[in-house]
Design a protein around this motif. Structure first.
Motif, mmCIF file in Angstrom:
data_model
loop_
_atom_site.group_PDB
_atom_site.id
_atom_site.type_symbol
_atom_site.label_atom_id
_atom_site.label_comp_id
_atom_site.label_asym_id
_atom_site.label_seq_id
_atom_site.Cartn_x
_atom_site.Cartn_y
_atom_site.Cartn_z
ATOM 1 N N ARG A 1 0.825 -1.214 0.000
ATOM 2 C CA ARG A 1 0.000 0.000 0.000
ATOM 3 C C ARG A 1 0.854 1.257 0.000
ATOM 4 N NH1 ARG A 1 -3.038 -3.035 3.890
ATOM 5 N NH2 ARG A 1 -1.895 -1.959 5.535
ATOM 6 N N GLU A 2 1.804 1.324 0.929
ATOM 7 C CA GLU A 2 2.529 2.572 1.160
ATOM 8 C C GLU A 2 3.671 2.792 0.174
ATOM 9 O OE1 GLU A 2 3.704 2.593 5.250
ATOM 10 O OE2 GLU A 2 1.633 2.728 5.999
ATOM 11 N N ALA A 3 4.353 1.732 -0.228
ATOM 12 C CA ALA A 3 5.502 1.893 -1.115
ATOM 13 C C ALA A 3 5.123 1.773 -2.590
ATOM 14 C CB ALA A 3 6.580 0.869 -0.776
ATOM 15 N N TYR A 4 4.105 0.933 -2.887
ATOM 16 C CA TYR A 4 3.806 0.651 -4.287
ATOM 17 C C TYR A 4 2.429 1.123 -4.726
ATOM 18 C CZ TYR A 4 7.802 -2.375 -3.371
ATOM 19 O OH TYR A 4 9.025 -2.866 -2.982
ATOM 20 N N GLY A 5 1.655 1.667 -3.810
ATOM 21 C CA GLY A 5 0.379 2.283 -4.174
ATOM 22 C C GLY A 5 -0.736 1.330 -4.526
ATOM 23 N N ALA A 6 -0.593 0.057 -4.175
ATOM 24 C CA ALA A 6 -1.652 -0.915 -4.450
ATOM 25 C C ALA A 6 -2.569 -1.041 -3.242
ATOM 26 C CB ALA A 6 -1.049 -2.283 -4.779
ATOM 27 N N SER A 7 -3.810 -1.379 -3.476
ATOM 28 C CA SER A 7 -4.666 -1.795 -2.365
ATOM 29 C C SER A 7 -4.225 -3.193 -1.961
ATOM 30 C CB SER A 7 -6.133 -1.818 -2.800
ATOM 31 O OG SER A 7 -6.579 -0.528 -3.159
ATOM 32 N N ALA A 8 -4.174 -3.465 -0.669
ATOM 33 C CA ALA A 8 -3.695 -4.771 -0.217
ATOM 34 C C ALA A 8 -4.322 -5.109 1.125
ATOM 35 C CB ALA A 8 -2.167 -4.771 -0.095
ATOM 36 N N PHE A 9 -4.494 -6.412 1.365
ATOM 37 C CA PHE A 9 -5.099 -6.838 2.627
ATOM 38 C C PHE A 9 -4.536 -8.190 3.062
ATOM 39 C CE2 PHE A 9 -7.716 -8.619 -0.725
ATOM 40 C CZ PHE A 9 -8.000 -9.902 -0.271
ATOM 41 N N ASN A 10 -4.653 -8.419 4.356
ATOM 42 C CA ASN A 10 -4.236 -9.660 4.991
ATOM 43 C C ASN A 10 -5.443 -10.593 5.039
ATOM 44 O OD1 ASN A 10 -3.480 -11.722 6.736
ATOM 45 N ND2 ASN A 10 -2.658 -10.364 8.314
ATOM 46 N N GLY A 11 -5.368 -11.708 4.343
ATOM 47 C CA GLY A 11 -6.502 -12.620 4.273
ATOM 48 C C GLY A 11 -6.902 -13.216 5.603
ATOM 49 N N TYR A 12 -5.961 -13.319 6.538
ATOM 50 C CA TYR A 12 -6.326 -13.825 7.863
ATOM 51 C C TYR A 12 -7.407 -12.945 8.488
ATOM 52 C CZ TYR A 12 -2.625 -17.332 8.148
ATOM 53 O OH TYR A 12 -1.844 -18.442 7.939
ATOM 54 N N SER A 13 -7.255 -11.638 8.337
ATOM 55 C CA SER A 13 -8.218 -10.710 8.925
ATOM 56 C C SER A 13 -9.609 -10.888 8.315
ATOM 57 C CB SER A 13 -7.744 -9.265 8.730
ATOM 58 O OG SER A 13 -6.515 -9.052 9.392
ATOM 59 N N VAL A 14 -9.661 -11.234 7.019
ATOM 60 C CA VAL A 14 -10.945 -11.448 6.350
ATOM 61 C C VAL A 14 -11.706 -12.582 7.023
ATOM 62 C CG1 VAL A 14 -12.047 -12.173 4.196
ATOM 63 C CG2 VAL A 14 -10.119 -10.569 4.144
ATOM 64 N N PHE A 15 -11.034 -13.693 7.251
ATOM 65 C CA PHE A 15 -11.699 -14.849 7.842
ATOM 66 C C PHE A 15 -11.983 -14.641 9.337
ATOM 67 C CE2 PHE A 15 -10.024 -16.724 3.995
ATOM 68 C CZ PHE A 15 -11.041 -17.589 3.616
#
Length: 330
Positions: free
Chosen positions: A281-295
């Motif tokens: 997110r911060e260095a490359y400007g992509a949206s990103a998420f941790n899948g553990y948090s989703v579940f």
């Protein structure tokens, strides 16, 4: 004579018991839905895809999924894997293309996505999923090594090691990646009983945390060590994906898929995934998420959401949870 008869009866009982176990495991480990793969040629390269809508149309609202077998979702069929479930949630106005490829790694994702864009144009949105074994070195990375020295991510020792890796022939590369059992493992993979024992051994080794990481512990160790070539390669592939998405004016979402056989905030992968998502997110400007948090945030999630005792790929229900999150969040 009676001793021989008893021994024969004992051996027959063992064989029959193993046969019953083998049959039961084969039924348990079977596909949940029928799957159809379609040979699709993208920019001269043919891929055998589990494609949700095989037209690969050039409509403006196109969403693509790239990743390995977790995205491909063979056992959940064309409509109940991750891309298929997502397609049913977003509706027919959105073209959803499944570019998941079993056994592939991050630089293969770059290749197939680039070929897709050359063939049908940039997608509106691209989901790129990383699984924990994506941190190993894949032969496909060798096609990108010329730009690594200029990226600022790698030091001279990293470049030297990458050149040595890429200098091997294909058989050597395959042997380098085979870290569990060698030819013995390859021969006995036909047996579901053997695979059950193998899976039990792998989970035991993971729990024991040996001083020399083997199997899955090896991958987790690499995720925890940000100074390794393998860890830097993951970040480099994300950087390249982000650069391409910017050129294409496509929205890029990076997801880190958890080990679904053990979903817990105490997982050793939770922290490294959080760190990698933050860098994306911060260095490359992509949206990103941790899948553990989703579940962990979903009421229907369970600690083990693998598709069977032998197969640590996501169950169809797990695909549903992830697809629901994506449809609501992006």
């Amino acid at each position: 004579m009676r001793l021989l008869q008893n021994a024969a009866i004992f051996l027959i009982a063992i064989v029959l018991s193993l046969a019953v176990v083998e049959v039961g495991l084969r039924i348990h480990d079977g596909p949940r839905f029928a799957v159809t793969k379609t040979p699709v040629t993208l920019n001269g390269q043919t891929y055998n895809l589990v494609n949700t809508h095989s037209s690969l149309s050039a409509r403006d609202r196109r969403v693509v999924f790239v990743g390995d077998s977790f995205v491909e979702g063979n056992k959940c069929g064309n409509e109940h894997n991750l891309p298929g479930t997502y397609a049913s949630l977003v509706g027919e106005d959105v073209q959803v293309d499944n570019l998941g490829l079993g056994g592939y790694g991050p630089f293969d994702y770059l290749d197939v996505l680039t070929n897709y864009v050359e063939e049908v144009g940039p997608p509106h949105r691209a989901f790129a999923f990383y699984y924990f074994n994506d941190i190993e070195l894949f032969p496909s990375a060798c096609r990108y090594r010329s730009g690594m020295a200029e990226s600022g991510i790698f030091n001279p020792a990293d470049i030297d090691r990458m050149e040595a890796f890429c200098g091997q022939d294909r058989q050597q590369l395959d042997e380098t990646r085979d870290r569990f059992g060698g030819s013995f493992d390859t021969f006995f993979r036909w047996s579901k009983t053997y695979l059950l024992l193998r899976e039990s051994a792998a989970r035991t080794l993971l729990a024991l945390r040996p001083s020399t990481p083997v199997g899955r512990a090896h991958f987790i160790d690499l995720w925890e060590r940000s100074d390794t070539l393998e860890h830097k390669m993951v970040l480099y592939s994300i950087q390249q994906l982000s650069t391409l998405a910017t050129e294409w004016n496509s929205e890029l979402i990076i997801g880190f898929y958890p080990n679904v056989e053990s979903i817990s905030k105490d997982s050793r992968l939770f922290g490294p995934y959080e760190e990698a998502a933050t860098i994306a997110r911060e260095a490359y400007g992509a949206s990103a998420f941790n899948g553990y948090s989703v579940f962990l945030a979903h009421e229907d999630a369970r600690p083990n959401m693998s598709i069977s005792m032998l197969d640590t790929h996501p169950s169809c229900e797990a695909h549903g949870i992830m697809a629901d999150f994506l449809a609501k969040s992006f």
